[in-house]
Write a protein that holds these residues in place. Structure first.
Motif, PDB file in Angstrom:
ATOM      1  N   GLU A   1      31.829  47.658   5.273  1.00  0.00           N
ATOM      2  CA  GLU A   1      32.062  47.817   6.709  1.00  0.00           C
ATOM      3  C   GLU A   1      32.924  46.693   7.280  1.00  0.00           C
ATOM      4  N   TYR A   2      33.643  47.044   8.343  1.00  0.00           N
ATOM      5  CA  TYR A   2      34.432  46.091   9.111  1.00  0.00           C
ATOM      6  C   TYR A   2      33.504  45.091   9.780  1.00  0.00           C
ATOM      7  N   LEU A   3      33.837  43.794   9.684  1.00  0.00           N
ATOM      8  CA  LEU A   3      33.029  42.758  10.347  1.00  0.00           C
ATOM      9  C   LEU A   3      33.749  42.203  11.584  1.00  0.00           C
ATOM     10  N   ALA A   4      35.032  41.806  11.388  1.00  0.00           N
ATOM     11  CA  ALA A   4      35.779  41.176  12.482  1.00  0.00           C
ATOM     12  C   ALA A   4      37.234  41.044  12.080  1.00  0.00           C
ATOM     13  N   ARG A   5      38.053  40.645  13.051  1.00  0.00           N
ATOM     14  CA  ARG A   5      39.431  40.267  12.719  1.00  0.00           C
ATOM     15  C   ARG A   5      39.376  38.950  11.973  1.00  0.00           C
ATOM     16  N   ALA A   6      40.297  38.782  11.039  1.00  0.00           N
ATOM     17  CA  ALA A   6      40.319  37.528  10.256  1.00  0.00           C
ATOM     18  C   ALA A   6      41.127  36.468  10.965  1.00  0.00           C
TER      19      ALA A   6
ATOM     20  N   ALA B   1      31.985  38.515   1.963  1.00  0.00           N
ATOM     21  CA  ALA B   1      33.026  39.104   2.803  1.00  0.00           C
ATOM     22  C   ALA B   1      34.394  38.726   2.249  1.00  0.00           C
ATOM     23  N   VAL B   2      35.358  39.613   2.433  1.00  0.00           N
ATOM     24  CA  VAL B   2      36.738  39.356   2.011  1.00  0.00           C
ATOM     25  C   VAL B   2      37.671  39.664   3.169  1.00  0.00           C
ATOM     26  N   GLU B   3      38.869  39.120   3.110  1.00  0.00           N
ATOM     27  CA  GLU B   3      39.893  39.407   4.107  1.00  0.00           C
ATOM     28  C   GLU B   3      40.928  40.331   3.490  1.00  0.00           C
ATOM     29  N   LEU B   4      41.191  41.451   4.168  1.00  0.00           N
ATOM     30  CA  LEU B   4      42.164  42.429   3.695  1.00  0.00           C
ATOM     31  C   LEU B   4      43.073  42.839   4.842  1.00  0.00           C
ATOM     32  N   THR B   5      44.305  43.226   4.528  1.00  0.00           N
ATOM     33  CA  THR B   5      45.285  43.632   5.526  1.00  0.00           C
ATOM     34  C   THR B   5      45.312  45.153   5.657  1.00  0.00           C
ATOM     35  N   ILE B   6      45.435  45.626   6.894  1.00  0.00           N
ATOM     36  CA  ILE B   6      45.550  47.068   7.139  1.00  0.00           C
ATOM     37  C   ILE B   6      46.963  47.504   6.767  1.00  0.00           C
ATOM     38  N   THR B   7      47.077  48.506   5.917  1.00  0.00           N
ATOM     39  CA  THR B   7      48.394  49.034   5.550  1.00  0.00           C
ATOM     40  C   THR B   7      48.712  50.322   6.299  1.00  0.00           C
ATOM     41  N   GLN B   8      47.677  50.999   6.800  1.00  0.00           N
ATOM     42  CA  GLN B   8      47.924  52.231   7.563  1.00  0.00           C
ATOM     43  C   GLN B   8      46.745  52.512   8.482  1.00  0.00           C
ATOM     44  N   CYS B   9      47.049  52.756   9.747  1.00  0.00           N
ATOM     45  CA  CYS B   9      46.057  53.279  10.696  1.00  0.00           C
ATOM     46  C   CYS B   9      46.804  53.852  11.883  1.00  0.00           C
ATOM     47  N   ASP B  10      46.182  54.812  12.532  1.00  0.00           N
ATOM     48  CA  ASP B  10      46.783  55.438  13.703  1.00  0.00           C
ATOM     49  C   ASP B  10      46.744  54.460  14.861  1.00  0.00           C
ATOM     50  N   PRO B  11      47.731  54.544  15.757  1.00  0.00           N
ATOM     51  CA  PRO B  11      47.690  53.666  16.936  1.00  0.00           C
ATOM     52  C   PRO B  11      46.526  54.060  17.842  1.00  0.00           C
ATOM     53  N   GLY B  12      46.040  53.090  18.607  1.00  0.00           N
ATOM     54  CA  GLY B  12      44.955  53.372  19.551  1.00  0.00           C
ATOM     55  C   GLY B  12      45.452  54.217  20.705  1.00  0.00           C
ATOM     56  N   VAL B  13      44.549  54.935  21.331  1.00  0.00           N
ATOM     57  CA  VAL B  13      44.907  55.745  22.495  1.00  0.00           C
ATOM     58  C   VAL B  13      44.934  54.827  23.713  1.00  0.00           C
TER      59      VAL B  13
ATOM     60  N   GLU C   1      47.143  44.065  10.782  1.00  0.00           N
ATOM     61  CA  GLU C   1      46.158  43.016  11.055  1.00  0.00           C
ATOM     62  C   GLU C   1      45.311  42.735   9.820  1.00  0.00           C
ATOM     63  N   ARG C   2      44.812  41.490   9.725  1.00  0.00           N
ATOM     64  CA  ARG C   2      43.881  41.115   8.650  1.00  0.00           C
ATOM     65  C   ARG C   2      42.470  41.212   9.191  1.00  0.00           C
ATOM     66  N   LEU C   3      41.600  41.788   8.367  1.00  0.00           N
ATOM     67  CA  LEU C   3      40.219  42.013   8.775  1.00  0.00           C
ATOM     68  C   LEU C   3      39.258  41.396   7.783  1.00  0.00           C
TER      69      LEU C   3
ATOM     70  N   LYS D   1      38.234  54.353  14.437  1.00  0.00           N
ATOM     71  CA  LYS D   1      39.209  55.162  13.710  1.00  0.00           C
ATOM     72  C   LYS D   1      39.270  54.649  12.279  1.00  0.00           C
ATOM     73  N   PRO D   2      39.729  55.472  11.342  1.00  0.00           N
ATOM     74  CA  PRO D   2      39.847  55.020   9.956  1.00  0.00           C
ATOM     75  C   PRO D   2      41.093  54.146   9.785  1.00  0.00           C
ATOM     76  N   ALA D   3      40.963  53.124   8.938  1.00  0.00           N
ATOM     77  CA  ALA D   3      42.092  52.261   8.598  1.00  0.00           C
ATOM     78  C   ALA D   3      42.117  52.109   7.085  1.00  0.00           C
ATOM     79  N   THR D   4      43.303  52.249   6.495  1.00  0.00           N
ATOM     80  CA  THR D   4      43.469  52.062   5.051  1.00  0.00           C
ATOM     81  C   THR D   4      43.907  50.627   4.815  1.00  0.00           C
ATOM     82  N   LEU D   5      43.192  49.937   3.918  1.00  0.00           N
ATOM     83  CA  LEU D   5      43.482  48.535   3.635  1.00  0.00           C
ATOM     84  C   LEU D   5      44.347  48.409   2.386  1.00  0.00           C
ATOM     85  N   GLU D   6      44.845  47.219   2.132  1.00  0.00           N
ATOM     86  CA  GLU D   6      45.797  46.982   1.040  1.00  0.00           C
ATOM     87  C   GLU D   6      45.285  47.378  -0.339  1.00  0.00           C
ATOM     88  N   THR D   7      43.984  47.445  -0.526  1.00  0.00           N
ATOM     89  CA  THR D   7      43.420  47.825  -1.823  1.00  0.00           C
ATOM     90  C   THR D   7      43.150  49.326  -1.924  1.00  0.00           C
ATOM     91  N   GLY D   8      43.404  50.058  -0.829  1.00  0.00           N
ATOM     92  CA  GLY D   8      43.125  51.484  -0.805  1.00  0.00           C
ATOM     93  C   GLY D   8      41.798  51.823  -0.144  1.00  0.00           C
TER      94      GLY D   8
END
Length: 146
Positions: free
Chosen positions: A141-146, A89-101, A131-133, A111-118
């Motif tokens: 796949e997403y595991l948890a918040r970091a 597992a690695v920790e990556l930061t979200i660079t773009q995602c839509d706000p929650g409803v 956020e870091r994930l 929802k889809p989230a784009t991380l710092e590596t693309g």
């Protein structure tokens, strides 16, 4: 019996009586130095030996690699780097995602989230940009918040 082994576009034909010498194979902890247009450059954390890997050979791994990534190992075969082994597992930061409803935080929608590596992963709707994930490198796949 005949076997044909192929590695780096070099064919070696063997007869049933031929003997292969034991390969010098090891795993060494490395850190990413940089990438250029064609290669990823990593450095052995113990002896500072530098290795390069063609980008097309590590295309999948690069989705999880950031500067300072701990636990990444190079697979060394006869003094050359032939691949990378990532931590589970690695920790990556979200660079773009839509706000929650608003009002939907209790549902299990994603929802889809784009991380710092693309890399794009599906995350729960309540996750926010910045956020870091923790991401599973085996499944993407997403595991948890970091």
């Amino acid at each position: 019996a005949r076997n044909v082994l192929t590695r780096n576009k070099v064919d070696i034909t063997m007869k049933g009586t031929d003997v292969i010498e034991e390969a010098d194979f090891s795993r060494r902890e490395v850190q990413m130095l940089y990438t250029d247009a064609t290669h990823l450059f990593v450095m052995d954390k113990e002896d500072y030996q530098q290795y390069e890997l063609p980008l097309e050979d590590v295309e999948e791994e690069l989705k999880y690699v950031t500067e300072g990534l701990e636990g990444m190992r190079a697979m060394i075969y006869n003094d050359g780097c032939v691949g990378l082994e990532l931590p589970a597992a690695v920790e990556l930061t979200i660079t773009q995602c839509d706000p929650g409803v608003k009002g939907n935080s209790a549902t299990s929608r994603s929802k889809p989230a784009t991380l710092e590596t693309g890399l794009v992963v599906q995350v729960p709707e309540y996750i926010k940009e910045g956020e870091r994930l923790k991401i599973d490198t085996r499944t993407g796949e997403y595991l948890a918040r970091a």
